[in-house]
Enzyme design. Structure first.
Site, PDB file in Angstrom:
ATOM      1  N   ASP A 134       3.509   2.480  -8.116  1.00 51.91           N
ATOM      2  CA  ASP A 134       3.849   1.239  -8.877  1.00 51.91           C
ATOM      3  C   ASP A 134       4.485   2.405  -9.489  1.00 51.91           C
ATOM      4  O   ASP A 134       4.553   3.411 -10.232  1.00 51.91           O
ATOM      5  CB  ASP A 134       2.887   0.373 -10.297  1.00 51.91           C
ATOM      6  CG  ASP A 134       1.532  -0.211  -9.614  1.00 51.91           C
ATOM      7  OD1 ASP A 134       2.248  -0.293  -8.106  1.00 51.91           O
ATOM      8  OD2 ASP A 134       0.109   0.362 -10.163  1.00 51.91           O
ATOM      9  N   ASP A 177      -2.647 -13.059  -9.584  1.00 53.57           N
ATOM     10  CA  ASP A 177      -3.735 -12.592 -10.724  1.00 53.57           C
ATOM     11  C   ASP A 177      -3.939 -12.890 -11.582  1.00 53.57           C
ATOM     12  O   ASP A 177      -3.577 -14.574 -12.145  1.00 53.57           O
ATOM     13  CB  ASP A 177      -1.562 -11.487 -11.037  1.00 53.57           C
ATOM     14  CG  ASP A 177      -0.973 -10.890 -10.298  1.00 53.57           C
ATOM     15  OD1 ASP A 177      -1.539 -10.637  -9.819  1.00 53.57           O
ATOM     16  OD2 ASP A 177       0.229 -10.461 -10.744  1.00 53.57           O
TER      17      ASP A 177
END
Length: 239
Positions: free
Chosen positions: A130, A8
């Site tokens: 998500d 990330d």
């Protein structure tokens, strides 16, 4: 089951968040490329990259880094964060990205999403679902779409997208174990979907439990950087 290590990126640094909260970012490396090289050296096939700045702003920030990873490693890469239109999608494919992880626009701009499917091909797209309390979150997990998870998966499957990265936001970055019940239910409802688990994975035991569900793949991030899982052992699980 495939094991896909995650990188990330926020402000050009390798970070991890807790529950998607940007103010919880913990920096693990100033050189994400070096970490990608490490994963390549361990013979992982895939790398999962998230452009956190892009996810929040809707603008791509890491195209140069992506190009270098493709040039300097043998990894296949799937990239998400900030893909908001066909132009973004084409740019990433031109940089060598193998699969696009698309979240927000698959919910809030279906016309653009369907253009990307038509131009790029559904086999190169992973729908990022998500989830928080059974609803799909969008815009870097900051907004509840009010769309139920199963309804959105049904829509994507109807467009021939069959790969889904499913992150339980409440589990993400917490190292408390994945939501096995969630994945078990989804596999029961959608047996022909390629489900990629993400969020909460903290140990080899978590991965063994996911493997026993016959899940397609698992994304592992923070557990690597917190030394909860050794890369050699991780590679063994991947087969």
């Amino acid at each position: 089951m495939k094991i896909i290590p995650a990188i990330d990126i926020l402000d050009n640094k390798l970070v991890r968040l807790e529950k998607g909260e940007y103010n919880s970012a913990k920096v693990y490396s100033d050189d994400p490329l070096e970490m990608a090289r490490t994963f390549s050296d361990f013979d992982f096939e895939w790398l999962h990259i998230v452009d956190l700045s892009g996810a929040k702003s809707g603008k791509l920030f890491i195209t140069e880094l992506i190009g270098r990873i493709k040039t300097e490693t043998k990894l296949k890469i799937q990239v998400g964060g900030g893909i908001r239109n066909l132009s973004d999608a084409k740019m990433l494919i031109d940089k060598g990205v193998d699969r696009l992880v698309i979240g927000s626009i698959s919910v809030i701009d279906k016309q653009e999403f369907e253009k990307i499917i038509s131009e790029i091909g559904p086999e190169k797209i992973i729908a990022s679902v998500d989830v928080k309390d059974d609803y799909v979150m969008v815009k870097g997990w900051t907004l509840n779409s009010k769309v139920r998870l199963s309804d959105h998966i049904k829509y994507c499957l109807s467009k021939n997208v069959k790969s889904f990265l499913c992150t339980d936001i409440k589990k993400d970055g917490m190292l408390t174990g994945p939501n096995l019940e969630l994945y078990k239910n989804l596999l029961s409802e959608f047996p022909f979907a390629d489900l990629i688990a993400s969020g909460g994975i903290s140990s080899l035991q978590d991965l063994i439990a996911l493997k026993e569900l016959n899940i397609y793949a698992a994304v592992v991030g923070k557990a690597i950087y917190e030394n909860k899982i050794d890369l050699k052992e991780l590679k063994k699980i991947a087969g």
